[in-house]
Design a protein around this motif. Structure first.
Motif, mmCIF file in Angstrom:
data_model
loop_
_atom_site.group_PDB
_atom_site.id
_atom_site.type_symbol
_atom_site.label_atom_id
_atom_site.label_comp_id
_atom_site.label_asym_id
_atom_site.label_seq_id
_atom_site.Cartn_x
_atom_site.Cartn_y
_atom_site.Cartn_z
ATOM 1 N N GLU A 340 0.843 -1.196 0.000
ATOM 2 C CA GLU A 340 0.000 0.000 0.000
ATOM 3 C C GLU A 340 0.878 1.246 0.000
ATOM 4 O OE1 GLU A 340 -3.133 0.040 -0.389
ATOM 5 O OE2 GLU A 340 -3.842 -1.960 0.188
ATOM 6 N N ALA A 341 0.246 2.387 -0.186
ATOM 7 C CA ALA A 341 1.005 3.633 -0.282
ATOM 8 C C ALA A 341 1.791 3.920 0.992
ATOM 9 C CB ALA A 341 0.062 4.795 -0.597
ATOM 10 N N TRP A 342 1.258 3.504 2.152
ATOM 11 C CA TRP A 342 1.985 3.763 3.411
ATOM 12 C C TRP A 342 3.120 2.772 3.632
ATOM 13 C CZ3 TRP A 342 -3.297 2.977 3.037
ATOM 14 C CH2 TRP A 342 -3.768 1.688 3.348
ATOM 15 N N ASP A 343 3.234 1.778 2.747
ATOM 16 C CA ASP A 343 4.317 0.794 2.831
ATOM 17 C C ASP A 343 5.497 1.145 1.931
ATOM 18 O OD1 ASP A 343 2.862 -0.982 4.541
ATOM 19 O OD2 ASP A 343 1.745 -1.698 2.786
ATOM 20 N N TRP A 344 5.245 1.965 0.892
ATOM 21 C CA TRP A 344 6.239 2.117 -0.179
ATOM 22 C C TRP A 344 7.594 2.586 0.365
ATOM 23 C CZ3 TRP A 344 5.301 1.587 -5.665
ATOM 24 C CH2 TRP A 344 6.458 1.799 -6.435
ATOM 25 N N ARG A 345 7.593 3.669 1.103
ATOM 26 C CA ARG A 345 8.876 4.216 1.563
ATOM 27 C C ARG A 345 9.623 3.221 2.472
ATOM 28 N NH1 ARG A 345 5.939 8.956 0.915
ATOM 29 N NH2 ARG A 345 7.094 10.659 -0.074
ATOM 30 N N TYR A 346 8.863 2.494 3.280
ATOM 31 C CA TYR A 346 9.467 1.550 4.213
ATOM 32 C C TYR A 346 10.177 0.420 3.464
ATOM 33 C CZ TYR A 346 9.768 -1.838 8.072
ATOM 34 O OH TYR A 346 10.214 -2.735 9.005
ATOM 35 N N MET A 592 -2.202 5.925 -12.851
ATOM 36 C CA MET A 592 -1.435 6.153 -11.620
ATOM 37 C C MET A 592 -1.351 4.858 -10.818
ATOM 38 S SD MET A 592 0.035 8.554 -9.736
ATOM 39 C CE MET A 592 0.369 9.087 -8.045
ATOM 40 N N PRO A 593 -0.153 4.409 -10.481
ATOM 41 C CA PRO A 593 -0.037 3.221 -9.627
ATOM 42 C C PRO A 593 -0.763 3.460 -8.303
ATOM 43 C CG PRO A 593 2.095 3.805 -10.580
ATOM 44 C CD PRO A 593 1.167 4.940 -10.881
ATOM 45 N N ARG A 594 -1.626 2.547 -7.906
ATOM 46 C CA ARG A 594 -2.432 2.748 -6.695
ATOM 47 C C ARG A 594 -1.582 2.802 -5.437
ATOM 48 N NH1 ARG A 594 -2.695 -1.770 -3.911
ATOM 49 N NH2 ARG A 594 -4.377 -1.032 -2.578
ATOM 50 N N GLU A 595 -0.350 2.304 -5.527
ATOM 51 C CA GLU A 595 0.528 2.270 -4.356
ATOM 52 C C GLU A 595 1.315 3.568 -4.160
ATOM 53 O OE1 GLU A 595 0.025 -1.694 -6.353
ATOM 54 O OE2 GLU A 595 0.744 0.282 -6.991
ATOM 55 N N ILE A 596 1.110 4.549 -5.050
ATOM 56 C CA ILE A 596 1.812 5.834 -4.932
ATOM 57 C C ILE A 596 0.777 6.944 -4.827
ATOM 58 C CG2 ILE A 596 3.461 7.432 -6.003
ATOM 59 C CD1 ILE A 596 4.703 5.103 -7.448
ATOM 60 N N ALA A 597 0.972 7.843 -3.883
ATOM 61 C CA ALA A 597 0.061 8.978 -3.711
ATOM 62 C C ALA A 597 0.630 10.208 -4.404
ATOM 63 C CB ALA A 597 -0.132 9.269 -2.227
#
Length: 693
Positions: A340-346, A592-597
């Motif tokens: 998910e988007a909140w996982d990407w950076r991690y 837009m990739p759903r995993e990026i905001a």
């Protein structure tokens, strides 16, 4: 206002008396909120009288009695407004914000009759029509052209009915822009996440220290909190092992202005878009984007869309390939969930550690704020011959603000530079450069007062503030803007410093970022905050190798925001009906990739809705990046990133010329040719990427 009242105000109001301070700097220690409205009233009255004198001058219009006189007008208003808006943005309080609502409307009502003054515009137009016979200098020609364009685009040539419509629109837009920014600030001030001992898994000691400092700043000593400042949110999303808390922080951050509460911006956006469209139609343009871009380097929405789509395709392909790699990493770790988007950076940080053997936490101890400030100053000294010395005797608006005096190569006073680096609840989010006074030589040399404002996390318990690589880049970026103001060397205030096209103004700032990442700079200034040891060579090499990592993500989150901005201002009817639905439809359209905001969701997109400076113009960062990526090549080709000849061309044609030269001509004068577009894709590592599915 009676003469008696005016006299009392002058005697007691620090904004209305001569400033007996070093270099005539604002006496912030004496200025109170109640001083502003009387000062604005006097400033508006003085300026209106000056404009009336120019408009009704019985003499035939000439450059001196019309254009130069305009440049000399409004000095008190500029002085008061610069101080006021610095406080609104960097150190507000309820009283200041309340005054801001009033002042935004008064400002519109003051400027409307000036910019639509038919008699005044008639004088300017006559000069413009006869410009070839006026024997003007190059700078005077440029000023006449820009003055004529500014008045024409404000509606000075319209009939009375259309002018009245435009005036009403401008007043409403001024109020709505203020409301928008207040709403975002309100949501940011209202939210925080307290971190108990069990909530800190994965967080570095420096992050926890900064979270404690943030709690102290909000009157919560002994606690540690995540705030909605980007400098707090992004490192949390990158390092927190608590997926549930990452989700909570991410959703709060992206929901600013979109919570259905008193700070909701959806209706505000709809009203802004309708009014901008109406104004564009009155001015004879198909839509606001066409109106806005006429006076830019890009010229048309089609040119902007062409650049963004050219970058979007390889960036999206790279991001999708990275997404698959991140999902595979989750599976390898035994995670039974979808990225998910909140996982990407991690997980991107984990992948970078695995592939490039580098993580931000390893380099942050070497990027102490003071050292990065010193690095930015040293690069400026080596490039442009200016030197810096800190001053403790200059009044400031907050105890954290620092001031440096800048002198030129001959030791003469050049400018003062204010640095306000730390996040606090009274400051709007983001980072920016502004000025308290601009350089000009119309009536003797006026030295500028330049400001950089950032939102870095403050170290706790006297520890230094440690920057991430992104923070360090931001510091150099804003100082690049600062140099544009500091090095300005023009005669007329309207052409000073950053008074250039929006899609050129980011060139000096983005170009300056290149020096921050150079080994020659890091080897000198990246030193461990505890031991003073220089950055180890192997860590430096890993950092440099990792720079292009996750560029698909970074480019996608930016370009998608720029495309949304463009579509808002070419399709306002659809956008204003339902902002959320329009946002979703446009993102679906571009894949837009759903995993990026989005880097900036609409309801918090202050660049385009707090005012109109970047409206239909957020693309400017990328337009300028085409130039900055190409421009730094001039130093690389010279074999010396401080090459004196290249630096002199850069100084003379870009940093010191302000708006006195057409930007395309300025760039070619520096580089010897037009920019090479592929330099941007090459810099971001987006050439020859796999095609998107």
């Amino acid at each position: 206002m009676s003469d008696t009242t005016a006299t009392i105000d002058v005697q007691s109001n620090p904004l209305l008396v001569a400033w007996e301070t070093p270099h005539q700097t604002p006496p912030f220690d004496a200025i109170q909120p109640e001083h502003f409205l009387p000062a604005f009233e006097r400033a508006f009255a003085d300026h209106a009288a000056e404009i009336n004198a120019i408009s009704h001058d019985p003499a035939e219009p000439d450059f001196a009695n019309t254009i130069t006189a305009l440049e000399r007008s409004g000095k008190l208003l500029s002085k008061v407004a610069a101080v006021f808006y610095d406080l609104v943005s960097a150190n507000s309080n309820p009283a200041i914000l309340e005054i801001d609502k009033d002042v935004s409307l008064r400002m519109a009502r003051h400027w409307n009759p000036i910019m639509m003054n038919a008699v005044l515009f008639g004088r300017i137009a006559r000069l413009h029509d006869n410009r070839k016979s006026l024997a003007l200098t190059a700078e005077e020609q440029r000023l006449l052209e820009r003055t004529y364009t500014r008045f024409r685009r404000a509606g000075a040539g319209l009939d009375d009915e259309a002018k009245a419509q435009m005036a009403e629109i401008n007043e409403k837009l001024a109020q709505l822009g203020t409301t928008f920014s207040h709403h975002v600030l309100g949501d940011e001030q209202d939210w925080f996440l307290e971190l108990g001992e069990d909530d800190r898994a994965g967080l570095s000691d420096s992050y926890v220290a900064a979270a404690k400092a943030a709690a102290d700043e909000r009157g919560m000593p002994g606690k540690a909190i995540v705030t909605l400042s980007r400098s707090s949110v992004e490192p949390f999303l990158q390092s927190s092992a608590r997926r549930d808390l990452r989700e909570k922080v991410f959703k709060a951050f992206t929901a600013r202005g979109d919570n259905g509460n008193a700070n909701d911006n959806n209706t505000v956006i709809g009203e802004i878009l309708k009014l901008r469209e109406e104004a564009a139609k009155i001015m004879g343009f198909a839509n606001f984007a066409s109106y806005r871009l006429e006076d830019s380097m890009a010229k048309t929405p089609e040119a902007v869309r062409g650049l963004l789509e050219r970058v979007w395709k390889p960036a999206r392909a790279k991001a999708l390939a990275d997404r698959d790699a991140l999902q595979a990493l989750i599976a390898e770790e035994g995670g039974n969930f979808q990225l998910e988007a909140w996982d990407w950076r991690y997980y991107a940080e984990k992948l970078r550690q695995a592939k490039a053997n580098f993580d931000d936490a390893a380099i942050k101890p070497y990027l102490a704020l003071d050292n990065m400030i010193a690095a930015a100053f040293d690069c400026a000294t080596r490039l442009f011959g200016i030197t810096f010395s800190e001053r403790k005797d200059i009044p400031v608006w907050h105890p954290d603000v620092r001031v440096w005096e800048i002198t030129d190569a001959q030791g003469r006073h050049k400018a003062l530079f204010y640095g306000d680096y730390f996040a606090r609840s009274s400051k709007r989010s983001g980072a920016w450069m502004t000025s308290l006074r601009d350089q000009q030589k119309l009536d003797g040399d006026t030295a500028p007062l330049i400001i950089n404002v950032c939102n870095f996390a403050k170290g706790a318990d006297g520890q230094p503030s440690l920057l991430s690589p992104d923070d360090a880049r931001t510091l150099f970026h804003e100082f690049g803007h600062g140099l544009h103001g500091i090095l300005s060397n023009v005669t007329y205030p309207s052409l000073s410093g950053t008074s250039v096209f929006t899609d050129f103004v980011e060139l000096p700032s983005q170009l300056y970022e290149h020096w921050q990442e150079r080994p020659e700079v890091l080897q000198t200034f990246a030193r461990h905050y505890q031991t003073g040891e220089p950055l180890p060579q192997d860590l430096l090499e890993r950092f440099l190798a990792a720079r292009r990592f996750n560029q698909g993500f970074a480019t996608v989150e930016f370009v998608s925001s720029a495309l949304i901005d463009l579509e808002f201002h070419t399709q306002p009817a659809a956008a204003s009906q339902d902002v959320r639905a329009f946002e979703k439809a446009e993102l679906d359209k571009i894949g837009m990739p759903r995993e990026i905001a989005l880097r900036h969701r609409p309801t918090q997109f202050g660049h385009i809705f707090s005012g109109d400076h970047y409206a239909a113009g957020y693309y400017s960062y990328m337009w300028s990046e085409v130039m900055d990526a190409d421009a730094f090549g001039a130093f690389e080709e010279a074999g010396n990133i401080f090459d004196p000849a290249v630096a002199k061309r850069l100084h003379d044609n870009v940093y010191s010329s302000g708006g006195s030269v057409d930007p395309e001509a300025a760039y070619v004068a520096f580089r010897g040719r037009e920019p090479e577009p592929d330099a941007l894709l090459r810099r971001r590592g987006l050439l020859d990427v796999p095609k998107a599915a």
